[in-house]
Design an enzyme around this catalytic site. Sequence first.
Site, mmCIF file in Angstrom:
data_model
loop_
_atom_site.group_PDB
_atom_site.id
_atom_site.type_symbol
_atom_site.label_atom_id
_atom_site.label_comp_id
_atom_site.label_asym_id
_atom_site.label_seq_id
_atom_site.Cartn_x
_atom_site.Cartn_y
_atom_site.Cartn_z
ATOM 1 N N TYR A 1 41.195 -0.189 -76.391
ATOM 2 C CA TYR A 1 42.116 -0.808 -75.435
ATOM 3 C C TYR A 1 43.568 -0.726 -75.897
ATOM 4 O O TYR A 1 44.490 -0.832 -75.095
ATOM 5 C CB TYR A 1 41.746 -2.275 -75.170
ATOM 6 C CG TYR A 1 40.422 -2.464 -74.445
ATOM 7 C CD1 TYR A 1 39.766 -1.390 -73.848
ATOM 8 C CD2 TYR A 1 39.823 -3.709 -74.356
ATOM 9 C CE1 TYR A 1 38.556 -1.559 -73.203
ATOM 10 C CE2 TYR A 1 38.616 -3.884 -73.710
ATOM 11 C CZ TYR A 1 37.986 -2.798 -73.133
ATOM 12 O OH TYR A 1 36.791 -2.971 -72.488
ATOM 13 N N LYS B 1 28.338 2.731 -82.474
ATOM 14 C CA LYS B 1 27.777 3.977 -81.944
ATOM 15 C C LYS B 1 27.961 5.043 -83.038
ATOM 16 O O LYS B 1 28.567 6.095 -82.837
ATOM 17 C CB LYS B 1 28.517 4.339 -80.634
ATOM 18 C CG LYS B 1 27.898 5.465 -79.845
ATOM 19 C CD LYS B 1 26.567 5.127 -79.215
ATOM 20 C CE LYS B 1 26.003 6.339 -78.509
ATOM 21 N NZ LYS B 1 24.595 6.176 -78.115
ATOM 22 N N ASP C 1 23.790 1.223 -77.220
ATOM 23 C CA ASP C 1 22.882 1.423 -76.082
ATOM 24 C C ASP C 1 21.598 0.621 -76.289
ATOM 25 O O ASP C 1 21.083 -0.035 -75.379
ATOM 26 C CB ASP C 1 22.599 2.920 -75.852
ATOM 27 C CG ASP C 1 22.421 3.704 -77.141
ATOM 28 O OD1 ASP C 1 22.727 3.172 -78.232
ATOM 29 O OD2 ASP C 1 21.961 4.851 -77.067
ATOM 30 N N ASP D 1 33.352 -6.440 -75.109
ATOM 31 C CA ASP D 1 33.722 -6.811 -73.746
ATOM 32 C C ASP D 1 32.482 -6.719 -72.848
ATOM 33 O O ASP D 1 32.157 -7.640 -72.079
ATOM 34 C CB ASP D 1 34.815 -5.833 -73.269
ATOM 35 C CG ASP D 1 35.460 -6.278 -71.971
ATOM 36 O OD1 ASP D 1 35.102 -7.342 -71.460
ATOM 37 O OD2 ASP D 1 36.328 -5.535 -71.462
ATOM 38 N N ASP E 1 29.740 -10.066 -71.665
ATOM 39 C CA ASP E 1 29.521 -10.395 -70.248
ATOM 40 C C ASP E 1 28.045 -10.274 -69.873
ATOM 41 O O ASP E 1 27.532 -11.066 -69.080
ATOM 42 C CB ASP E 1 30.376 -9.503 -69.338
ATOM 43 C CG ASP E 1 31.727 -10.145 -69.059
ATOM 44 O OD1 ASP E 1 32.066 -11.123 -69.764
ATOM 45 O OD2 ASP E 1 32.440 -9.696 -68.153
#
Length: 362
Positions: A143, A193, A226, A250, A254
């Site tokens: 970000y 990852k 994943d 993020d 959620d």
Amino acid sequence: MPKSYSIVVLPGDGIGPDVINEARQTVDAIGNKAGFNIEWIEEAAGGASIDKYGHPLTDEVLDKCKSAHAVLLGAVGGEKWDHHTGEMRPESGLLKLRKGLGAFANLRPVMVPDALSEASPLRAEAVRGTDLLVVRELTGGIYFGRPAGREGSGPEERAYNTMVYTAAEVDRVSRVAFEWARKRSGRVTSVDKANVLVVSQLWRDVISRVHTEDYADISLNHMYVDNAAMQLVLNPGQFDVIVTGNLFGDILSDAAATLGGSLGLLPSASVGGPVGIFEPVHGSAPDIAGKDIANPVGAILSASMMLVELDEGDSAAAIRSGVELALEDGARTADLYRDGFERVSTSGMGDLVRRHALKALK
Ligand code: NAD
């Protein structure tokens, strides 16, 4: 002399003042019994601050926050200020606050008490026993990475972002996760990852080094993002503390937030700097503001997290038990109400939580 903490309280807008009032009363009641005292310094933030001072967070209020032990925040925003732009938006006040206090880790716990497992969108047996904490790195990663941009045109037009972490950024957020794990079940899952991204390989190396050097008493495992997304839905009960970067955090926080069945239940904290900010996940909910029906549990549990940071762990645990017992009793605010339960108001829920929390405090 009882211990004393100075807390800046920023109720904000909409349902913010209603839910913060319950959180504040709960901390006062517990503190009274546990032997600590809170000096509340109430100030305006968001729309309330625009109305009062002409800015969503003044430098004077930020300075007060910097000298406090912690900041307890409600929620900001509402239609009245929707036409404001840029730094005059109510939400800009929150960004200024987080930046000013140096917060670099966002903490989002998700607890599904047995009494609420039926309210989850997942099967009750899949979510029963869920009690996890997502620690998300907040100020780095893709970000904020540079270079980022968009250039060219036609089929050759390209756009790019950069996912970048320094070892120091990973080191400091991992310590937040390990410290919280020590106060919980002592397990950390680091999500990355690393099978594809070099930045994740650095992430994994640094977390493993910090673990070996300073937190060998905590159990650490690594999981690809994943798989973590799948495991959160299949078997969320396996997690204690999840630590991850900005982008993955993020998304995963959620996804985890849906497990409990209502936004009104969820607390959060932004920490890392000298003063932490504790606030419910939800916004100012203008659709239910002023009706005495908002669920105060997210705000009350945020105050409980604040007590963990202040090293008042027994009081924090008593408040968490108070919430669980009130729900077990069948009390439900409008967001969770179904036939067969007792419908309670914002203050009604707060009263019940306090009654149970005081009994739970040894
Ligand atoms: P919201 O979280 O305020 O509300 C979403 C839905 O959840 C609404 O139907 C609301 O009634 C319900 N809800 C939220 N909290 C609840 C509670 N405690 N009890 C019962 N029901 C609850 O999100 P929104 O509607 O997208 O945004 C409303 C305003 O809040 C906007 O101005 C937005 O910018 C602001 N906002 C602020 C924050 C913050 O202060 N941290 C976060 C999100 C949104």
